[in-house]
Design an enzyme around this catalytic site. Structure first.
Site, short mmCIF file in Angstrom:
data_model
loop_
_atom_site.label_atom_id
_atom_site.label_comp_id
_atom_site.label_asym_id
_atom_site.label_seq_id
_atom_site.Cartn_x
_atom_site.Cartn_y
_atom_site.Cartn_z
N ASP A 101 8.65 27.02 -27.98
CA ASP A 101 10.08 27.45 -27.56
C ASP A 101 10.82 26.23 -27.69
O ASP A 101 12.14 26.13 -27.63
CB ASP A 101 9.95 27.69 -26.05
CG ASP A 101 9.55 29.03 -25.97
OD1 ASP A 101 9.36 30.00 -26.90
OD2 ASP A 101 8.77 29.16 -24.85
N ASP A 115 12.35 33.96 -23.43
CA ASP A 115 11.03 33.71 -24.00
C ASP A 115 10.10 35.02 -23.39
O ASP A 115 10.28 35.08 -22.16
CB ASP A 115 10.26 32.51 -24.11
CG ASP A 115 8.91 32.52 -24.33
OD1 ASP A 115 8.33 32.99 -25.32
OD2 ASP A 115 8.06 31.78 -23.37
N ASP A 159 9.22 28.30 -21.96
CA ASP A 159 8.30 27.55 -21.33
C ASP A 159 7.46 26.76 -22.49
O ASP A 159 6.75 25.61 -21.91
CB ASP A 159 7.48 28.29 -20.19
CG ASP A 159 6.67 29.28 -21.20
OD1 ASP A 159 7.11 29.85 -22.13
OD2 ASP A 159 5.38 29.22 -20.43
#
Ligand code: ADP
Ligand code: MG
Length: 356
Positions: free
Chosen positions: A255, A51, A251
């Site tokens: 996600d 990410d 995080d």
């Protein structure tokens, strides 16, 4: 002698002792392995997906540029954007509020507020409808983006900044750009993974240009941008259907489904609780090099399990026939049985010597 030698102790402890040693070793480095499944998948891993915001970057964006149109002043643009962001929990909102505070702007409360995930925010104040977010937000509200705005956006994005448009009553009146810098060890962490022969990709809701600029800084070649929060999981599924074994590092709340879908979900310790809850590996420290550590450790643990099972199995299959034809005294058999268990335990314990 047969009875003693046939005791399958060594086989029984082959796997748990190795896992225990691996988990212990990981904990020393702040890498929490939360189950054998992830340890097993590490061996087949082909792809690591990161990410962007908060994972590759520090997640502390700050306002760098304010561009104004239609006789608006910089402080007015900042104020209206801050009004719209006041109710938002997005890291981008924090950046806006900080900048407004620094400019000594008192931010009034919006009369209505709506967060549009992956797009931006919508609010109203004293008869003005305020929209603040990306191109998608403007498009879905049928607000046209003029050529001048578009070229500003492009320029800011090429510098790796996230540029957001501010519209008041259906007219674009300003652009606010925000910059988030990559974490210190990000580039080194990516290089380690590439050296291990893994494919590394970035997954983000941000636009392609900003994403590519950040990706260049950290050495990632493959960028999957403009992904809406709820579509991240589908991207992982698609990679898996191409036959890839995927680790996802993330995080955020958005996600979590992707972390669950990936064969290995790796959560950043500083991230949201839901990400940590979902991740199979949790990195306590905010050091991206721990991704490679987690993978190396998982592979080493798996190797130990196999060695243990192999030797424990050999011991039983060779010794039972020998005992059966009477060539083994019960005393030696008892010793051998203890030895095989000791061997497995010590072999597992050598994981402690591993340098990560
Ligand atoms: P990421 O995958 O980087 O965590 P998100 O999916 O949360 O990103 O958001 C994607 C894009 O949507 C952002 O880059 C931004 O342009 C826009 N956006 C989302 N939330 C907001 C907000 N609160 N204010 C302004 N823009 C936003
Ligand atoms: Mg994030």
């Amino acid at each position: 002698a047969i009875l003693l030698i046939a005791c399958p102790c060594a086989l029984g402890i082959a796997t748990p002792t190795a896992i225990l040693a691996g988990v212990g070793k990981g904990a020393e480095y702040g890498v929490l392995l939360r189950g054998g499944e992830y340890v097993e998948n590490a061996r087949k891993l082909t792809t690591v997906v990161f990410d962007k915001t908060g994972t590759l970057t520090k997640g502390e964006p700050s306002v760098t540029d304010i561009i104004v149109f239609r006789k608006y002043k910089e402080n007015e643009v900042l104020e209206l954007a801050a009004v719209a962001e006041k109710g938002s929990e997005h890291p981008l909102a924090e950046a806006l509020l900080k900048a407004a505070n620094k400019a000594d702007i008192k931010i009034p409360d919006a009369e209505t507020f709506e967060a549009v995930p992956g797009h931006g925010v919508k609010a109203s104040l004293r008869g003005q409808i305020i929209l603040f977010g990306n191109r998608r937000l403007m498009q879905s509200n049928k607000i046209s983006i003029e050529r001048a705005s578009e070229s500003h956006l492009a320029k800011l994005e090429e510098q790796g900044k996230t540029a957001m448009l501010l519209a008041v009553n259906d007219k674009i009146v300003g652009i606010v750009a925000v910059m988030d810098t990559p974490k210190d060890n990000a580039a080194e962490a990516i290089k380690q993974l590439k050296d291990m022969g893994l494919e590394v990709a970035m997954l983000t809701g941000d636009n392609e240009r900003t994403a590519k600029a950040i990706a260049n800084q950290v050495g990632i070649d493959r960028v999957i941008a403009n992904v809406l929060p709820w579509e991240k999981v589908n991207v992982i599924k698609r990679l898996q259907s191409e036959g890839k074994v995927v680790a996802m590092v993330g995080d955020g709340v958005n996600d979590a489904p992707a972390l669950a879908q990936a064969q290995i979900g790796i959560a950043i310790g500083g991230g949201t609780d839901i990400a940590k809850e979902t991740g199979g590996i949790v990195l306590i420290k905010d050091d991206l090099r721990d991704v490679a550590r987690g993978i190396v450790l998982s592979k080493a643990t798996m190797k130990k399990i196999k060695q243990n099972l192999f030797w424990a199995f050999i011991y039983n299959t060779v010794s039972i026939p020998v005992a059966a034809i009477g060539l083994l005294s019960p005393i030696i058999a008892a010793g051998a049985m203890a030895f095989s268990s000791l061997f497995v335990v010590s072999n597992s314990a050598t994981l402690k010597l591993l340098k990560l």
